[in-house]
Design a protein around this motif. Structure first.
Motif, mmCIF file in Angstrom:
data_model
loop_
_atom_site.group_PDB
_atom_site.id
_atom_site.type_symbol
_atom_site.label_atom_id
_atom_site.label_comp_id
_atom_site.label_asym_id
_atom_site.label_seq_id
_atom_site.Cartn_x
_atom_site.Cartn_y
_atom_site.Cartn_z
ATOM 1 N N HIS A 18 2.916 -4.533 7.766
ATOM 2 C CA HIS A 18 2.065 -4.491 6.565
ATOM 3 C C HIS A 18 2.763 -5.152 5.395
ATOM 4 O O HIS A 18 2.161 -5.940 4.641
ATOM 5 N N GLU A 19 4.028 -4.800 5.217
ATOM 6 C CA GLU A 19 4.791 -5.381 4.104
ATOM 7 C C GLU A 19 4.810 -6.899 4.217
ATOM 8 O O GLU A 19 4.693 -7.621 3.219
ATOM 9 N N LEU A 20 4.945 -7.357 5.460
ATOM 10 C CA LEU A 20 4.995 -8.800 5.687
ATOM 11 C C LEU A 20 3.670 -9.460 5.314
ATOM 12 O O LEU A 20 3.641 -10.474 4.597
ATOM 13 N N THR A 21 2.572 -8.905 5.788
ATOM 14 C CA THR A 21 1.263 -9.510 5.482
ATOM 15 C C THR A 21 0.989 -9.428 3.983
ATOM 16 O O THR A 21 0.476 -10.375 3.387
ATOM 17 N N GLN A 22 1.350 -8.318 3.394
ATOM 18 C CA GLN A 22 1.141 -8.154 1.948
ATOM 19 C C GLN A 22 1.972 -9.177 1.185
ATOM 20 O O GLN A 22 1.503 -9.802 0.225
ATOM 21 N N ASP A 49 0.863 -1.181 0.000
ATOM 22 C CA ASP A 49 0.000 0.000 0.000
ATOM 23 C C ASP A 49 0.905 1.238 0.000
ATOM 24 O O ASP A 49 1.799 1.372 0.835
ATOM 25 N N LYS A 50 0.634 2.126 -0.956
ATOM 26 C CA LYS A 50 1.498 3.303 -1.090
ATOM 27 C C LYS A 50 1.593 4.098 0.199
ATOM 28 O O LYS A 50 2.641 4.619 0.549
ATOM 29 N N ARG A 51 0.454 4.174 0.867
ATOM 30 C CA ARG A 51 0.451 4.991 2.084
ATOM 31 C C ARG A 51 1.445 4.471 3.105
ATOM 32 O O ARG A 51 2.121 5.245 3.786
ATOM 33 N N PHE A 52 1.521 3.134 3.202
ATOM 34 C CA PHE A 52 2.439 2.566 4.181
ATOM 35 C C PHE A 52 3.886 2.789 3.770
ATOM 36 O O PHE A 52 4.748 3.039 4.602
ATOM 37 N N ALA A 53 4.129 2.690 2.467
ATOM 38 C CA ALA A 53 5.493 2.954 2.006
ATOM 39 C C ALA A 53 5.885 4.388 2.354
ATOM 40 O O ALA A 53 7.001 4.648 2.831
#
Lengths: 434, 467
Positions: free
Chosen positions: A305-309, A201-205
Motif C-alpha cells: 500500500h505504501e508503495l502504491t500510495q 492510509d492511517k488504517r494501513f499504518a
C-alpha cells in the motif's frame, strides 16, 4: 455450483473431456467469487520421503519430498472411494508457489509456509531438518498451507495453484512463464517508499504497526515457552531417579519394601509422561508460529500500500511541478530557481520559437502526467479496497484461530494436571503402604 | 511393636561371645554402685531421687521400660516446643537463642510449665551428654553447624527457621524416647535458669576419668572386635546401604527443587508476555488477559509447591542422612565395648595361665638377690596373682555386663529407631504426594475456569463448537 451436479466430478476425474476442456470448466466454475477450491476437492499432504539426487551444481544432496493427494469431494459420498491423484513436491517448490502468489496477489494476506529451519527449539527437540519429528511437523504445516490457500476467496481460484496440486511435470516452467519475477518489487524500492510516503492510509499504518507488535510478542512468547519446556522436562525426568533409588532401597527393607517398589514405578511413569505432554505443546507452538509468519504477510500488504500510495504521490508531485513550469513560461516570471532560467538571464532570453516548443512539450507531458495520476489513483483506491477486505477477513480468521489455540492450550494444561493428579494419588497410596 | 524380649535375643545361638544364656539373675545381683558406674558414669546426679531410678536400668528393668512405652503411646505427658529465635549481641560474639517451652504433668518436674532460652551450643551439650551416658542408644541428630559461609550467613532468616524446626524435632524425639526423656540432663536442659545451666555443665566427670575411658576406648578400637555377632554385622551392612539410599534421595530431592525453581523463573515471564500481547489485540484481549492470569496463578502454586518440598521433605531426608552417621558411631561404640570385653577375657586367661606356669628360675634368682626365701616368695607371688586375678575377674564381669547392656540397649533402640524411621519417612512421602496432588488440583481448577469462561463467551456470541 449447485446446478453443475455431476459435471463437477467430470471436471476432475472424467477422462472423456479433453485436458483443456476440463481446465476451462474448472476455471469457469471457479470464477464465481467466494467459491473455494476446498469445496470441490479434498487436499492432503499424506506422506514425506527422503530422496537423494544431484542438485544444480551437480553435487549429491539429500532432500525430502512430500506427497500431495487430491480427491474430488463427491467421490466419497458416492461410495466409490477412488484412488486419489497424487504427486510429489519439494519444499522449494512450495516456496516458489508462495512467491508467485505474493507477487500476483499483493493485496492478499498470503498464508505462510512452515518454517524452513527449526527455530525456538528446546534442547530435546532436534534442530536437524532431517529429524523425523521435524519432518512430520513440517508435513502438517504444508498441508495446512495448502488448505488455507484453497479456502482463500481469491487465491483458491488461481491456475498455477491448481496445477501445483495436479500437474507433476512442467509446473515449474509454467510458473516462470508467467513472468511473475519481473513484476516483483525490489526491496529497495519498497523501503524507499516506506520512508518517503507522505499520506498513507492511517488504517494501513496501524496494521503495519500491529504486525510489528504481533511478531515481536509471539517471538518472545515462543522463546519463553521453549525455555520453560526445557525446565519442565528436567523436573519430570529427575523424578525418574526416585524410581531407581526407591527400587534399590526396597531391596534392603522388609516391611517397607513393597510400598517403596510400587511407588517407584509411579515415579517412573511420572517421568515418562513429560514426553507426550511436550509433544502436544509443540502443536500449540506451531499454531503460534503460523501467526508469527502471518504477521510478515500482513506487513507485506501494508508495505505494498505504501508503495502504491508513494507512486501516486510521486506522479502527482511530478504533475504539479510540470504545471508550475508551464505557468512560469507563460507569465515569464521565474518563481522557482532553475539553471535554465539563470543562464537565460545571464546569457540572454531565448527566442519565442524556443519558448513555443518548450510549452508544447510541457503540455504533452502534463497530459500524460494527468493520465498517470488518474491511473495510479485508481490503482491505489482499488488496492486499498481489496486489501482492506482481505485484512478484515484475516483479522477474523486470526481472532478465531488464536482463540482456538488458547483454548487447546488450556485443554492441554488440564490434561497434564489430570495426569499429575493420577500419578501422585497412586504414589500416595503406595507410600501409605510403606 | 517396640518392646523386646530379653531372653530370645540373648540366648540366640548366633552369639559367640561368652554371654551366659540366663543373665537376669546375675544382673539383678549387681549392687547400686556398679549399676551407677555402668549406666550413669558421667552423670553427677547420684542422689538416688525417684526421678533417677529409671536411670538405673538393667536389661531386665528395661523390659519394663519398653512395655511401659507401648502403653504410654497415647498418653503423652510432656510437650516441648522450640520457637521465637532472638539474636544476642555481646562484645565478643553475636548468637541466636531459641525459646524452649515445656508443658508437663510428670511428677519429677517441680512445676507444670517451663520457659527457658537456649542457644545451639546448649543443644550440642545435651546431645553429647546423652551419647556419653548411653553409648549404644540412638540420639536423633542435631542440625549441622554452619561451617562454610561465614558470619553473615548464620543469621539468614531461612537458615534460622530451618534450624529452629530441626531443634524442635530434636527435643521432641528426645521427649518421646523411653530412656532419654527421663534423663536428668534433659530435665535440667528444659528447666534450668541460664546461670544454673552453666554451672551444671561445669560439673562434668573429671577430666582424668574421661581420659581414662578414652584411652581404654582407643586401645579397644585399635585392637578391633573379633567375634561380632551376626545381627550386628547385618545392622552395619544395612546402615551402609541405607546411608547411600537416603543420601541419594536427599540429593534427588534437592535437584528437583533446583529444577522447579528454574522452571518457575521461566514461567514467570510467560504471564506478562500474554498480558503484553493482549494490549495489541481487540477481540483477543480478553482471552489473552485471562490466560496471563492463569499462568500467573499457576506460578504462585508452583512457588508454594517448591517451598513445601524445601520445608517438609528435605529436612526429614536430611535428618535421616545425618542419622546414619549416628548409627555408624553407635555400632562402632558397641564394637569397642565388645572389644574391651574380649581384651579383658584374654588378659584374664593369660593371667590364669601365668599363675599355673610360673617361671621359677628367674624369680628365684631375683629373690635371692633381694634376700627373700623361696617359699616366702612363692607365697607372695601366689597371693599377688590371686588378687590380680580377682580384680581382673571383677573387671571382666563388669565389662561383660556393660556389653550385655550395650547389646540389648542397641537392639531395642534399633527396633524403635526403625519403627520411627518408617513412620517419619512414610508420612513425609505421603505428605509430599498429597501436596503434589493439591498443586495439580489447584492448577486444574485455574484452567478449567478459563475454559468455562471461554465457553460461556462463545455461547453468548453464538460462535464455535467445542467438541
Amino acid at each position: 455450483m449447485a446446478d453443475s451436479g455431476s459435471e463437477e466430478i467430470a471436471v476432475i476425474g472424467n477422462t472423456d473431456l479433453t485436458p483443456s476442456e476440463s481446465e476451462n470448466n474448472l476455471k469457469n466454475t471457479m470464477v464465481e467469487k467466494g467459491t473455494s477450491l476446498l469445496k470441490m476437492m479434498e487436499i492432503s499432504v499424506a506422506e514425506a520421503e527422503k530422496r537423494t539426487g544431484k542438485n544444480a551444481v551437480n553435487m549429491q544432496e539429500t532432500y525430502t519430498v512430500y506427497l500431495i493427494e487430491t480427491r474430488p469431494v463427491d467421490a466419497a459420498s458416492e461410495g466409490t472411494n477412488p484412488v486419489p491423484d497424487s504427486l510429489w513436491r519439494r519444499y522449494s517448490e512450495f516456496e516458489l508457489l508462495r512467491n508467485y502468489l505474493l507477487v500476483t496477489y499483493p493485496f492478499s494476506v498470503v498464508p505462510p509456509l512452515p518454517e524452513k529451519r527449526a527455530e525456538f527449539v528446546w534442547h530435546k527437540l532436534s534442530a536437524d531438518n532431517m529429524d523425523p519429528d521435524f519432518v512430520e511437523r513440517r508435513r502438517v504445516g504444508l498441508e495446512n498451507f495448502l488448505l488455507r490457500v484453497a479456502s482463500h476467496p481469491d487465491l483458491s481460484s488461481d491456475k498455477i495453484f491448481y496445477s501445483f496440486l495436479t500437474e507433476e511435470n512442467g509446473w515449474k516452467e509454467t510458473v516462470f512463464e508467467t513472468g511473475f519475477q519481473a513484476k516483483a518489487d525490489s526491496r529497495l524500492k519498497a523501503l524507499n517508499a516506506t520512508f518517503r510516503v507522505k499520506n498513507p492510509d492511517k488504517r494501513f499504518a496501524e496494521m503495519k504497526h500491529y504486525g510489528d507488535e504481533l511478531q515481536s510478542v509471539i517471538s518472545q512468547l515462543l522463546r519463553v515457552r521453549a525455555r520453560a519446556a526445557d525446565r519442565l522436562y528436567g523436573v519430570y525426568k529427575v523424578h525418574g531417579n526416585y524410581g531407581r533409588v526407591f527400587s534399590e532401597w526396597s531391596a534392603i527393607e522388609k516391611e517397607m519394601g513393597d510400598g517403596l517398589q510400587s511407588a517407584g514405578h509411579h515415579m517412573d511413569a511420572y517421568a515418562a509422561s513429560v514426553d507426550d505432554i511436550l509433544e502436544e505443546e509443540e502443536h500449540y507452538a506451531d499454531q503460534l508460529k503460523e501467526y508469527l509468519f502471518y504477521a510478515d504477510a500482513l506487513r507485506a500488504v501494508c508495505r505494498k500500500h505504501e508503495l502504491t500510495q508513494y507512486e501516486l504521490e510521486m506522479a502527482a508531485q511530478d504533475l504539479t511541478s510540470k504545471k508550475q513550469q508551464r505557468e512560469e513560461l507563460a507569465t515569464g516570471t521565474i518563481r522557482t530557481f532553475s539553471l535554465k532560467g539563470m543562464t537565460s538571464k545571464l546569457f540572454g532570453q531565448e527566442t519565442p520559437e524556443q519558448r513555443e516548443a518548450k510549452v508544447k512539450m510541457l503540455e504533452t507531458q502534463i497530459e500524460e502526467g494527468e493520465e498517470l495520476v488518474k491511473e495510479r489513483n485508481t490503482e491505489c483506491e482499488e488496492f486499498v479496497k481489496s486489501a482492506w477486505v482481505d485484512i478484515e477477513r484475516f483479522k477474523e480468521q486470526k481472532d478465531h484461530d488464536l482463540r482456538e489455540a488458547l483454548i487447546s492450550y488450556a485443554i492441554m494444561q488440564i490434561s497434564m494436571c489430570k495426569k499429575g493428579i493420577q500419578v501422585w494419588n497412586n504414589a500416595k497410596e503406595c507410600f501409605s503402604k510403606m | 511393636m517396640s518392646g523386646f524380649v530379653v531372653d530370645s535375643t540373648v540366648s540366640s545361638g548366633n552369639s559367640s561371645v561368652a554371654i551366659p544364656t540366663d543373665i537376669s539373675g546375675q544382673i539383678l545381683d549387681l549392687d547400686e554402685d556398679d549399676d551407677l558406674e555402668v549406666f550413669s558414669k558421667d552423670t553427677t546426679v547420684t542422689d538416688g531421687s525417684s526421678f533417677n531410678a529409671s536411670m538405673q536400668t538393667s536389661p531386665a528393668s528395661m523390659i519394663n521400660q519398653y512395655k511401659f512405652e507401648e502403653d504410654a503411646e497415647d498418653t503423652k505427658d510432656i510437650f516441648v516446643t522450640v520457637d521465637n529465635p532472638e539474636s544476642h549481641v555481646t562484645a565478643i560474639e553475636t548468637y541466636i537463642t531459641y525459646r524452649v517451652v515445656t508443658k508437663t504433668t510428670r511428677s519429677e518436674f517441680d512445676s507444670s510449665e517451663f520457659e527457658v532460652r537456649r542457644r545451639y551450643q546448649d543443644f550440642l551439650w545435651l546431645k553429647g551428654r546423652l551419647e556419653e551416658a548411653h553409648p549404644t542408644l540412638i540420639v536423633h541428630p542435631l542440625p549441622e553447624k554452619f561451617v562454610v559461609k561465614g558470619m553473615v550467613e548464620r543469621f539468614n532468616e531461612d537458615f534460622i527457621e530451618t534450624r529452629r524446626r530441626a531443634l524442635h524435632r530434636f527435643l521432641n524425639k528426645i521427649a518421646e524416647h523411653p530412656i532419654f526423656s527421663s534423663s536428668e540432663d534433659f530435665k535440667i536442659f528444659l528447666t534450668a535458669a541460664p546461670g544454673e545451666l552453666t554451672s551444671y555443665k561445669k560439673q562434668g566427670p573429671g577430666f582424668l576419668s574421661r581420659m581414662g575411658e578414652t584411652v581404654k576406648a582407643v586401645a579397644a578400637a585399635v585392637r578391633g572386635v573379633r567375634n561380632r555377632p551376626q545381627e550386628f554385622t547385618e545392622m552395619q551392612e544395612y546402615v551402609e546401604a541405607f546411608s547411600q539410599k537416603i543420601s541419594s534421595l536427599d540429593k534427588v530431592t534437592q535437584r528437583i527443587v533446583r529444577e522447579q525453581k528454574e522452571y518457575l523463573e521461566e514461567l514467570k515471564e510467560c504471564g506478562p508476555t500474554y498480558a503484553l500481547w493482549s494490549q495489541s489485540e481487540e477481540e483477543l484481549a480478553e482471552p489473552l488477559k485471562d490466560v496471563a492470569g492463569c499462568v500467573d496463578r499457576c506460578c504462585k502454586e508452583t512457588e508454594e509447591q517448591v517451598k513445601n518440598l524445601n520445608d517438609n521433605l528435605i529436612p526429614v531426608l536430611h535428618e535421616y542422612a545425618l542419622c546414619t552417621d549416628t548409627l555408624k558411631a553407635v555400632l562402632r561404640r558397641r564394637d569397642n565395648i565388645q572389644a574391651d570385653f574380649e581384651a579383658k577375657t584374654e588378659a584374664l586367661a593369660t593371667k590364669k595361665a601365668d599363675r599355673d606356669t610360673e617361671s621359677k628360675v628367674l624369680s628365684l634368682a631375683w629373690d635371692s638377690l633381694v634376700g627373700r626365701s623361696p617359699e616366702e616368695v612363692k607365697q607372695q607371688k601366689q597371693q599377688k596373682l590371686k588378687g590380680e586375678i580377682k580384680e581382673m575377674r571383677d573387671d571382666l564381669d563388669k565389662a561383660e555386663d556393660r556389653l550385655e547392656w550395650a547389646n540389648n540397649a542397641l537392639k531395642s533402640d534399633w527396633t524403635r529407631w526403625q519403627k520411627d524411621m518408617r513412620t517419619d519417612l512414610r508420612s513425609a512421602f505421603v505428605d509430599t504426594a498429597e501436596r503434589n496432588v493439591n498443586y495439580y488440583e489447584k492448577c486444574l481448577a485455574v484452567w478449567e475456569s478459563f475454559l468455562h469462561s471461554q465457553r460461556t463467551d462463545a455461547e453468548g456470541n453464538g460462535n464455535v463448537d467445542f467438541s
